[in-house]
Scaffold this active site. Structure first.
Site, PDB file in Angstrom:
ATOM      1  N   TYR A  32       7.668  -2.753   4.559  1.00  0.00           N
ATOM      2  CA  TYR A  32       8.555  -2.003   5.456  1.00  0.00           C
ATOM      3  C   TYR A  32       8.260  -0.513   5.479  1.00  0.00           C
ATOM      4  O   TYR A  32       8.751   0.214   6.350  1.00  0.00           O
ATOM      5  CB  TYR A  32      10.018  -2.217   5.035  1.00  0.00           C
ATOM      6  N   LEU A  67       4.490   4.675   2.730  1.00  0.00           N
ATOM      7  CA  LEU A  67       5.559   5.498   2.158  1.00  0.00           C
ATOM      8  C   LEU A  67       6.400   4.616   1.226  1.00  0.00           C
ATOM      9  O   LEU A  67       7.557   4.315   1.518  1.00  0.00           O
ATOM     10  CB  LEU A  67       6.406   6.065   3.296  1.00  0.00           C
ATOM     11  N   PRO A  68       5.809   4.152   0.119  1.00  0.00           N
ATOM     12  CA  PRO A  68       6.537   3.235  -0.752  1.00  0.00           C
ATOM     13  C   PRO A  68       7.798   3.875  -1.331  1.00  0.00           C
ATOM     14  O   PRO A  68       7.761   4.991  -1.846  1.00  0.00           O
ATOM     15  CB  PRO A  68       5.537   2.924  -1.871  1.00  0.00           C
ATOM     16  N   HIS A  69       8.888   3.150  -1.235  1.00  0.00           N
ATOM     17  CA  HIS A  69      10.161   3.600  -1.796  1.00  0.00           C
ATOM     18  C   HIS A  69      11.084   2.402  -1.944  1.00  0.00           C
ATOM     19  O   HIS A  69      10.886   1.376  -1.299  1.00  0.00           O
ATOM     20  CB  HIS A  69      10.809   4.659  -0.907  1.00  0.00           C
ATOM     21  N   ALA A  70      12.060   2.563  -2.798  1.00  0.00           N
ATOM     22  CA  ALA A  70      13.089   1.545  -2.982  1.00  0.00           C
ATOM     23  C   ALA A  70      14.441   2.224  -2.785  1.00  0.00           C
ATOM     24  O   ALA A  70      14.519   3.426  -2.509  1.00  0.00           O
ATOM     25  CB  ALA A  70      12.978   0.930  -4.375  1.00  0.00           C
TER      26      ALA A  70
END
Length: 143
Positions: A52, A61-64
């Site tokens: 996503y 844009l890796p994030h959680a």
């Protein structure tokens, strides 16, 4: 966008998307911006919902979610020596990972705006991709 060289990693080697995420999040975990479970959150979210966080061809844009282990707001920037596939035809392969730890929605939005401005320059992106050392990458992204 980055105020310390410890947040940048140039030309790292990853064999797949999971390893790329693990590498990109290392500074966030090592310097306390995120807990180790934050990395697991990104990986689990990716397995559940797909990548996503792919925002443009070659750029992730890796994030959680904040509650998945974000301690404070920070971005780390990692370039990959060899791009890897994340499973998205429009954006694969990925060579640039801008990993975000954000503690709330407002911080996340402000960070996304700064990143959007940063990646808006094709010349800057070319220079970032060509940076062969952490020092060279930091010189391009500091400020």
């Amino acid at each position: 966008m980055i105020n310390d060289i410890k947040w940048v990693q140039a030309q790292r080697k990853a064999t797949d998307w999971r390893q790329a995420v693990e590498i990109a999040t290392r500074p966030l975990v090592a310097y306390g911006a995120a807990q180790p479970c934050y990395v697991n959150g990104i990986i689990e979210n990716t397995l559940n919902w797909g990548p996503y966080y792919l925002i443009a061809p070659g750029i992730a844009l890796p994030h959680a979610r904040p509650e998945q282990g974000a301690n404070y707001n920070q971005v780390s920037i990692t370039t990959l020596r060899t791009p890897v596939a994340f499973g998205n035809e429009e954006c694969d392969p990925v060579w640039l990972l801008l990993c975000v730890s954000a503690t709330d929605a407002n911080a996340h939005i402000l960070t996304i705006q700064r990143i959007s401005q940063f990646i808006d320059s094709p010349q800057r992106l070319t220079a970032v991709g060509n940076a062969s050392t952490d020092d060279a990458l930091f010189a391009l992204v500091s400020g």
